[in-house]
Scaffold this motif. Sequence first.
Motif, PDB file in Angstrom:
ATOM      1  N   LEU A   1      -7.830 -17.654  55.601  1.00 51.10           N
ATOM      2  CA  LEU A   1      -6.435 -18.081  55.460  1.00 51.10           C
ATOM      3  C   LEU A   1      -5.683 -17.100  54.566  1.00 51.10           C
ATOM      4  O   LEU A   1      -4.533 -16.740  54.834  1.00 51.10           O
ATOM      5  CB  LEU A   1      -6.398 -19.503  54.877  1.00 51.10           C
ATOM      6  CG  LEU A   1      -5.014 -20.132  54.691  1.00 51.10           C
ATOM      7  CD1 LEU A   1      -4.257 -20.239  56.010  1.00 51.10           C
ATOM      8  CD2 LEU A   1      -5.135 -21.530  54.061  1.00 51.10           C
ATOM      9  N   GLN A   2      -6.344 -16.634  53.497  1.00 51.02           N
ATOM     10  CA  GLN A   2      -5.699 -15.673  52.592  1.00 51.02           C
ATOM     11  C   GLN A   2      -5.282 -14.409  53.354  1.00 51.02           C
ATOM     12  O   GLN A   2      -4.212 -13.855  53.114  1.00 51.02           O
ATOM     13  CB  GLN A   2      -6.648 -15.313  51.445  1.00 51.02           C
ATOM     14  CG  GLN A   2      -6.076 -14.232  50.544  1.00 51.02           C
ATOM     15  CD  GLN A   2      -6.884 -14.047  49.274  1.00 51.02           C
ATOM     16  OE1 GLN A   2      -7.246 -15.020  48.637  1.00 51.02           O
ATOM     17  NE2 GLN A   2      -7.157 -12.810  48.920  1.00 51.02           N
ATOM     18  N   LYS A   3      -6.124 -13.981  54.278  1.00 50.94           N
ATOM     19  CA  LYS A   3      -5.783 -12.772  55.046  1.00 50.94           C
ATOM     20  C   LYS A   3      -4.533 -13.020  55.891  1.00 50.94           C
ATOM     21  O   LYS A   3      -3.672 -12.138  56.017  1.00 50.94           O
ATOM     22  CB  LYS A   3      -6.967 -12.359  55.920  1.00 50.94           C
ATOM     23  CG  LYS A   3      -8.069 -11.717  55.092  1.00 50.94           C
ATOM     24  CD  LYS A   3      -9.212 -11.191  55.925  1.00 50.94           C
ATOM     25  CE  LYS A   3     -10.281 -10.617  54.974  1.00 50.94           C
ATOM     26  NZ  LYS A   3     -11.582 -10.501  55.558  1.00 50.94           N
ATOM     27  N   ARG A   4      -4.421 -14.238  56.450  1.00 53.34           N
ATOM     28  CA  ARG A   4      -3.230 -14.553  57.245  1.00 53.34           C
ATOM     29  C   ARG A   4      -1.996 -14.621  56.347  1.00 53.34           C
ATOM     30  O   ARG A   4      -0.922 -14.127  56.700  1.00 53.34           O
ATOM     31  CB  ARG A   4      -3.428 -15.885  57.981  1.00 53.34           C
ATOM     32  CG  ARG A   4      -4.207 -15.679  59.296  1.00 53.34           C
ATOM     33  CD  ARG A   4      -4.980 -16.903  59.709  1.00 53.34           C
ATOM     34  NE  ARG A   4      -4.148 -18.064  59.973  1.00 53.34           N
ATOM     35  CZ  ARG A   4      -4.587 -19.330  59.967  1.00 53.34           C
ATOM     36  NH1 ARG A   4      -5.858 -19.569  59.713  1.00 53.34           N
ATOM     37  NH2 ARG A   4      -3.778 -20.323  60.232  1.00 53.34           N
ATOM     38  N   VAL A   5      -2.132 -15.209  55.184  1.00 54.92           N
ATOM     39  CA  VAL A   5      -1.008 -15.286  54.236  1.00 54.92           C
ATOM     40  C   VAL A   5      -0.547 -13.872  53.876  1.00 54.92           C
ATOM     41  O   VAL A   5       0.652 -13.554  53.876  1.00 54.92           O
ATOM     42  CB  VAL A   5      -1.417 -16.071  52.963  1.00 54.92           C
ATOM     43  CG1 VAL A   5      -0.369 -15.943  51.869  1.00 54.92           C
ATOM     44  CG2 VAL A   5      -1.682 -17.527  53.297  1.00 54.92           C
TER      45      VAL A   5
ATOM     46  N   ILE B   1      -2.403 -22.823  50.733  1.00 58.52           N
ATOM     47  CA  ILE B   1      -1.574 -21.608  50.735  1.00 58.52           C
ATOM     48  C   ILE B   1      -0.902 -21.447  49.368  1.00 58.52           C
ATOM     49  O   ILE B   1      -0.837 -20.340  48.815  1.00 58.52           O
ATOM     50  CB  ILE B   1      -0.543 -21.677  51.888  1.00 58.52           C
ATOM     51  CG1 ILE B   1      -1.292 -21.532  53.220  1.00 58.52           C
ATOM     52  CG2 ILE B   1       0.526 -20.602  51.733  1.00 58.52           C
ATOM     53  CD1 ILE B   1      -0.464 -21.787  54.453  1.00 58.52           C
ATOM     54  N   TYR B   2      -0.450 -22.557  48.814  1.00 58.64           N
ATOM     55  CA  TYR B   2       0.134 -22.508  47.465  1.00 58.64           C
ATOM     56  C   TYR B   2      -0.883 -21.964  46.458  1.00 58.64           C
ATOM     57  O   TYR B   2      -0.585 -21.070  45.658  1.00 58.64           O
ATOM     58  CB  TYR B   2       0.603 -23.915  47.057  1.00 58.64           C
ATOM     59  CG  TYR B   2       0.838 -24.039  45.580  1.00 58.64           C
ATOM     60  CD1 TYR B   2       1.835 -23.290  44.940  1.00 58.64           C
ATOM     61  CD2 TYR B   2       0.041 -24.886  44.804  1.00 58.64           C
ATOM     62  CE1 TYR B   2       2.020 -23.397  43.570  1.00 58.64           C
ATOM     63  CE2 TYR B   2       0.240 -24.986  43.437  1.00 58.64           C
ATOM     64  CZ  TYR B   2       1.221 -24.237  42.825  1.00 58.64           C
ATOM     65  OH  TYR B   2       1.410 -24.325  41.470  1.00 58.64           O
ATOM     66  N   LYS B   3      -2.101 -22.473  46.541  1.00 61.04           N
ATOM     67  CA  LYS B   3      -3.128 -22.027  45.588  1.00 61.04           C
ATOM     68  C   LYS B   3      -3.441 -20.543  45.784  1.00 61.04           C
ATOM     69  O   LYS B   3      -3.644 -19.799  44.816  1.00 61.04           O
ATOM     70  CB  LYS B   3      -4.405 -22.857  45.746  1.00 61.04           C
ATOM     71  CG  LYS B   3      -4.290 -24.254  45.159  1.00 61.04           C
ATOM     72  CD  LYS B   3      -5.503 -25.088  45.472  1.00 61.04           C
ATOM     73  CE  LYS B   3      -5.368 -26.495  44.945  1.00 61.04           C
ATOM     74  NZ  LYS B   3      -5.499 -26.593  43.495  1.00 61.04           N
ATOM     75  N   ILE B   4      -3.478 -20.119  47.030  1.00 60.04           N
ATOM     76  CA  ILE B   4      -3.760 -18.695  47.316  1.00 60.04           C
ATOM     77  C   ILE B   4      -2.666 -17.824  46.701  1.00 60.04           C
ATOM     78  O   ILE B   4      -2.942 -16.816  46.028  1.00 60.04           O
ATOM     79  CB  ILE B   4      -3.854 -18.473  48.848  1.00 60.04           C
ATOM     80  CG1 ILE B   4      -5.162 -19.079  49.392  1.00 60.04           C
ATOM     81  CG2 ILE B   4      -3.743 -16.990  49.203  1.00 60.04           C
ATOM     82  CD1 ILE B   4      -5.235 -19.159  50.912  1.00 60.04           C
ATOM     83  N   ILE B   5      -1.408 -18.243  46.894  1.00 57.49           N
ATOM     84  CA  ILE B   5      -0.293 -17.436  46.373  1.00 57.49           C
ATOM     85  C   ILE B   5      -0.289 -17.454  44.842  1.00 57.49           C
ATOM     86  O   ILE B   5      -0.089 -16.418  44.191  1.00 57.49           O
ATOM     87  CB  ILE B   5       1.044 -17.940  46.957  1.00 57.49           C
ATOM     88  CG1 ILE B   5       1.089 -17.569  48.447  1.00 57.49           C
ATOM     89  CG2 ILE B   5       2.234 -17.348  46.209  1.00 57.49           C
ATOM     90  CD1 ILE B   5       2.270 -18.119  49.200  1.00 57.49           C
TER      91      ILE B   5
ATOM     92  N   ASP C   1      -1.176 -10.226  39.895  1.00 57.43           N
ATOM     93  CA  ASP C   1      -0.150  -9.212  40.196  1.00 57.43           C
ATOM     94  C   ASP C   1      -0.238  -8.697  41.625  1.00 57.43           C
ATOM     95  O   ASP C   1       0.151  -7.559  41.904  1.00 57.43           O
ATOM     96  CB  ASP C   1      -0.269  -8.015  39.221  1.00 57.43           C
ATOM     97  CG  ASP C   1      -0.351  -8.468  37.782  1.00 57.43           C
ATOM     98  OD1 ASP C   1       0.364  -9.432  37.451  1.00 57.43           O
ATOM     99  OD2 ASP C   1      -1.139  -7.896  37.003  1.00 57.43           O
ATOM    100  N   ARG C   2      -0.750  -9.517  42.520  1.00 58.52           N
ATOM    101  CA  ARG C   2      -0.827  -9.051  43.917  1.00 58.52           C
ATOM    102  C   ARG C   2       0.275  -9.689  44.760  1.00 58.52           C
ATOM    103  O   ARG C   2       0.414  -9.392  45.934  1.00 58.52           O
ATOM    104  CB  ARG C   2      -2.213  -9.364  44.487  1.00 58.52           C
ATOM    105  CG  ARG C   2      -3.269  -8.444  43.878  1.00 58.52           C
ATOM    106  CD  ARG C   2      -4.624  -9.067  43.877  1.00 58.52           C
ATOM    107  NE  ARG C   2      -5.094  -9.311  45.216  1.00 58.52           N
ATOM    108  CZ  ARG C   2      -5.949 -10.277  45.547  1.00 58.52           C
ATOM    109  NH1 ARG C   2      -6.397 -11.093  44.620  1.00 58.52           N
ATOM    110  NH2 ARG C   2      -6.343 -10.415  46.779  1.00 58.52           N
TER     111      ARG C   2
END
Length: 632
Positions: A554-558, A592-596, A603-604
């Motif tokens: 999912l992180q890769k899609r985000v 998605i919130y947690k990933i962001i 700093d990414r």
Amino acid sequence: MASISGISSSYYALKLRNRNRNRNHSPALTNPFRNGPELAAFPNRPKLASDRALSLVSVAREVSPVTNDGAAAASPAAKASKKQALEKDPGELWKRYVEWLYQHKEIGMYLDVSRVGFTEEFVAEMEPRFQAALKAMEELEKGAIANPDEGRMVGHYWLRDSNRAPTTFLKSQIDNTLDAICSFADDVLTGKIKPPSSPEGRFTQILSVGIGGSALGPQFVAEALAPDNPLLKIRFVDNTDPAGIDHQIAQLGPELASTLVIVISKSGGTPETRNGLLEVQKAFREAGLDFPKQGVAITQENSLLDNTARIEGWLARFPMFDWVGGRTSEMSAVGLLPAALQGIDIREMLAGAALMDEANRTTVLRNNPAALLALCWYWATDGVGSKDMVILPYKDSLLLFSRYLQQLVMESLGKEFDLDGNRVNQGISVYGNKGSTDQHAYIQQLREGVHNFFVTFIEVLRDRPPGHDWELEPGVTCGDYLFGMLQGTRAALYANERESITVTVQEVTPRSVGALIALYERAVGIYASIVNINAYHQPGVEAGKKAAGEVLALQKRVLAVLNEASCKQPVEPLTLEEVADRCHAPEDIEMIYKIIAHMAANDRALIAEGSCGSPRSFKVFLGECNVDELYA
Ligand SMILES: O=P(O)(O)OC[C@H]1O[C@H](O)[C@H](O)[C@@H](O)[C@@H]1O
């Protein structure tokens, strides 16, 4: 029959003296700390259990009907069975102590189960199930497929007695690997094998990269047995925590050039271990070092790790066998190579384990220490894990024993289904650190709080090497305090109906540590058999790994969505809902919130509006637009 013959007479004389003093309520023993500073500071502290020695209470349970269904025997009916309080005078307790005390002379180990309240009736009723479990263990040792789900043999017992391996091929694999370990360790220790560019001209450090069963045994053994100043000092990377890895590498400093890196993974594909390896390899590159010349792999033949090591030409490779589980791999190359490199006598470890294995083959329950442990576990936890196992070694060097046992016991026994497919949710929770340190932390709750545990004390008779002892007050050494703390806590807990087992070893040596490991390995196997579960698989671990893989996907899609928006002119910061919609994953908005939030903290990702603390309002974009990725 267990006997006390051969046990150091002074040990028993002391215990007898203590008992008699307790009986007389001599102030000298009702509180052995009377000369210590603590009593003066806390005059109202609760009296020790010895004050109640005349009214020790043991709770006897009625045994539930024995069925073929392991877990069913400890059903709610069993739990609801009538509890009967038995008054015990110290004489009776002493009788029980002597009657049930197990001793192994050659190992120098005793097992005291007298403070677990099982009755003779319970033992008699459990006997057929123990006989069946011991028979199953015999079959396992002969090479039965004891891990049916994975279709595997379970052969860790052959590692310390290769003559028991079911084929000559397996025997030679074991013997050859042991020889290879010893000769490699010798060559490293004598400097015959050396790092290519170290000023010292020999290896001075070991960095072990591995997790779970590929770390816990080596960590326990290093803490227990490594000499104070070994020729090679060991450190561990046992996680995918970048800061933790950086810390290990920073501590190595210039000694990275003389560090032997041992990468351990049975499967050869565990992500945390792979990441650890990649991080260490990066550190080597940055230091201008040639990693393969300092790298060793311990893994199954043809695993990803094995192939990488072979293709890159690492210094050495040692095999892990299909029939050895990670949590029982301490006597394989996993545990033996790091131990040998630290100068630990691994043949003595193996000898201790072999002696213990032999003792555990008897079908006479009270002479079989592993069966006795399993019996106590069953009694204490009603056969359903209703109480936790608190492991309390009174010896600093055994600090990591509870951590090691946590995996051995909980990964083996913590199962949803039994071997017949019934949902049983079995297991026994394990925790503990060391005494007397824990007495100043959580023993308060054990003594007086929620009664959801039983204790295993690990006692070491030898306080320190001969010739170093001194009396820090008249007639009392530092070790006497440790001894007193253990005995006091054991008695205080028992007086409050908290059951305990005591495993006593003469000294912490390679032999006794090997025996301790073997004792618990076998107890776990027997207990699993009795409650009818497969101790040798770990299906539950996969769920977390799979879910972690999904998060990374999912992180890769985000990232792709944010990258596309960030490559626009002008940059298009997105709300959380917009990111989720564009990922076609509105149901995953929390993840998605947690990933962001995680990317922003590192700093990414940059927050254009609002803050991560108010998820509904913030807008996010990437600091850089990656055009290559956009058109990939
Ligand atoms: O040795 P590895 O294959 O890298 O496995 C490391 C660990 O991975 C998993 O978490 C298993 O549940 C453990 O039993 C195993 O010890």
